[in-house]
Design a protein around this motif. Structure first.
Motif, PDB file in Angstrom:
ATOM      1  N   ASP A  63     -62.039 -16.169 -39.555  1.00 27.23           N
ATOM      2  CA  ASP A  63     -61.189 -15.965 -38.377  1.00 27.23           C
ATOM      3  C   ASP A  63     -61.273 -14.552 -37.818  1.00 27.23           C
ATOM      4  N   ASN A  64     -62.493 -14.123 -37.480  1.00 29.47           N
ATOM      5  CA  ASN A  64     -62.644 -12.794 -36.891  1.00 29.47           C
ATOM      6  C   ASN A  64     -63.809 -12.799 -35.907  1.00 29.47           C
ATOM      7  N   CYS A 149     -59.308 -15.111 -27.823  1.00 31.02           N
ATOM      8  CA  CYS A 149     -59.478 -16.095 -28.895  1.00 31.02           C
ATOM      9  C   CYS A 149     -60.674 -15.747 -29.774  1.00 31.02           C
ATOM     10  N   TYR A 152     -60.276 -14.134 -33.109  1.00 26.31           N
ATOM     11  CA  TYR A 152     -59.819 -14.960 -34.224  1.00 26.31           C
ATOM     12  C   TYR A 152     -60.850 -16.002 -34.629  1.00 26.31           C
ATOM     13  N   ALA A 160     -56.541 -22.152 -34.167  1.00 29.49           N
ATOM     14  CA  ALA A 160     -56.595 -20.830 -34.787  1.00 29.49           C
ATOM     15  C   ALA A 160     -55.997 -19.718 -33.941  1.00 29.49           C
ATOM     16  N   PRO A 161     -56.443 -19.514 -32.693  1.00 27.16           N
ATOM     17  CA  PRO A 161     -55.884 -18.396 -31.914  1.00 27.16           C
ATOM     18  C   PRO A 161     -54.406 -18.561 -31.605  1.00 27.16           C
ATOM     19  N   ARG A 164     -52.485 -17.753 -34.878  1.00 26.75           N
ATOM     20  CA  ARG A 164     -52.530 -16.323 -35.205  1.00 26.75           C
ATOM     21  C   ARG A 164     -51.612 -15.532 -34.292  1.00 26.75           C
ATOM     22  N   LYS A 167     -48.105 -16.108 -35.490  1.00 24.11           N
ATOM     23  CA  LYS A 167     -47.864 -15.411 -36.760  1.00 24.11           C
ATOM     24  C   LYS A 167     -47.634 -13.925 -36.536  1.00 24.11           C
ATOM     25  N   GLU A 168     -48.452 -13.313 -35.696  1.00 21.11           N
ATOM     26  CA  GLU A 168     -48.331 -11.875 -35.453  1.00 21.11           C
ATOM     27  C   GLU A 168     -47.030 -11.530 -34.726  1.00 21.11           C
TER      28      GLU A 168
END
Length: 225
Positions: A63-64, A149, A152, A160-161, A164, A167-168
């Motif tokens: 995820d990067n 996106c 991530y 995923a994006p 994330r 979450k952040e």
């Protein structure tokens, strides 16, 4: 009382291209940047479609941004170093300049200011790199969060994006409303992640995954805030 207050929304999140400013303005710039490198541009677009199809709504294991670029290079049959230099020369550098002149939809700033005054957090989540788009649109000072996106390791409609971002910002999906112009990428992707959704569309017609459909930002303000 608008939709956001009625449903306990704390975060208003937005796509950028085609949502905060007209999609036609984005497409013109993409065409300009692609014409001089048409063979690569066609392969690049095909590669991104393949990644969307492979990932779908799922969350990729990595995820990067680097993992995402490695996968793009693999599909093109090139090295990571080659891909990064090519993408930077063909797209990223020209895009940074081309998108510096975009203009927002009428009424955008006023609606976002009202949302901030009402206590909502604002976030921008875009498939494409951000560059200085929010600054060009004159709204960067209003956003609490902004990301691509790609950072991530995925493209919409992958969860995923969206996850994330939530979450952040320490926000649950049920407390977030995501607004975009694409049914498949923005609306279906955000809904799959458990978020409320709003679709900006000139042709307002029923779409099950969109909780709200609006034509312009004045209407968004009346319906949501």
């Amino acid at each position: 009382m608008g939709y956001a207050a009625e449903h306990g929304i704390k975060l208003l999140a937005f796509d950028i291209d085609g949502t905060l400013y007209p999609k036609a303005a984005m497409n013109r710039r993409l065409v300009i940047s692609s014409l001089l490198h048409l063979p690569f541009a066609l392969k690049y677009n095909s590669m991104r479609r393949q990644i969307r199809n492979e990932t779908g709504f799922s969350v990729p294991p990595e995820d990067n941004l680097e993992a995402f670029q490695i996968r793009q290079a693999e599909i093109l049959g090139k090295s990571l170093d080659w891909f990064q230099k090519k993408e930077d020369a063909v797209f990223r550098k020209p895009w940074d300049k081309l998108f510096s002149s975009i203009k927002p939809y009428p009424g955008l700033r006023e609606v976002l200011e009202e949302a901030k005054e009402d206590g909502y957090m604002l976030a921008a989540l875009s498939d494409f790199p951000l560059f200085h788009k929010l600054e060009a649109l004159g709204v960067d000072d209003l956003f609490d969060y902004s990301a691509s996106c790609e950072d991530y390791g995925a493209l919409k409609p992958s969860a995923a994006p969206f996850l994330r971002m939530l979450k952040e910002l320490q926000i649950s999906p049920a407390e977030a409303l995501y607004t975009g112009d694409s049914r498949s990428k923005d609306i279906d992707g955000a809904k799959n992640a458990g978020m409320h959704t709003a679709l900006i569309s000139r042709s307002v017609r029923a779409y099950d995954n969109a909780d709200i459909i609006f034509r312009d930002w004045e209407e968004f303000g009346k319906m949501v805030l």
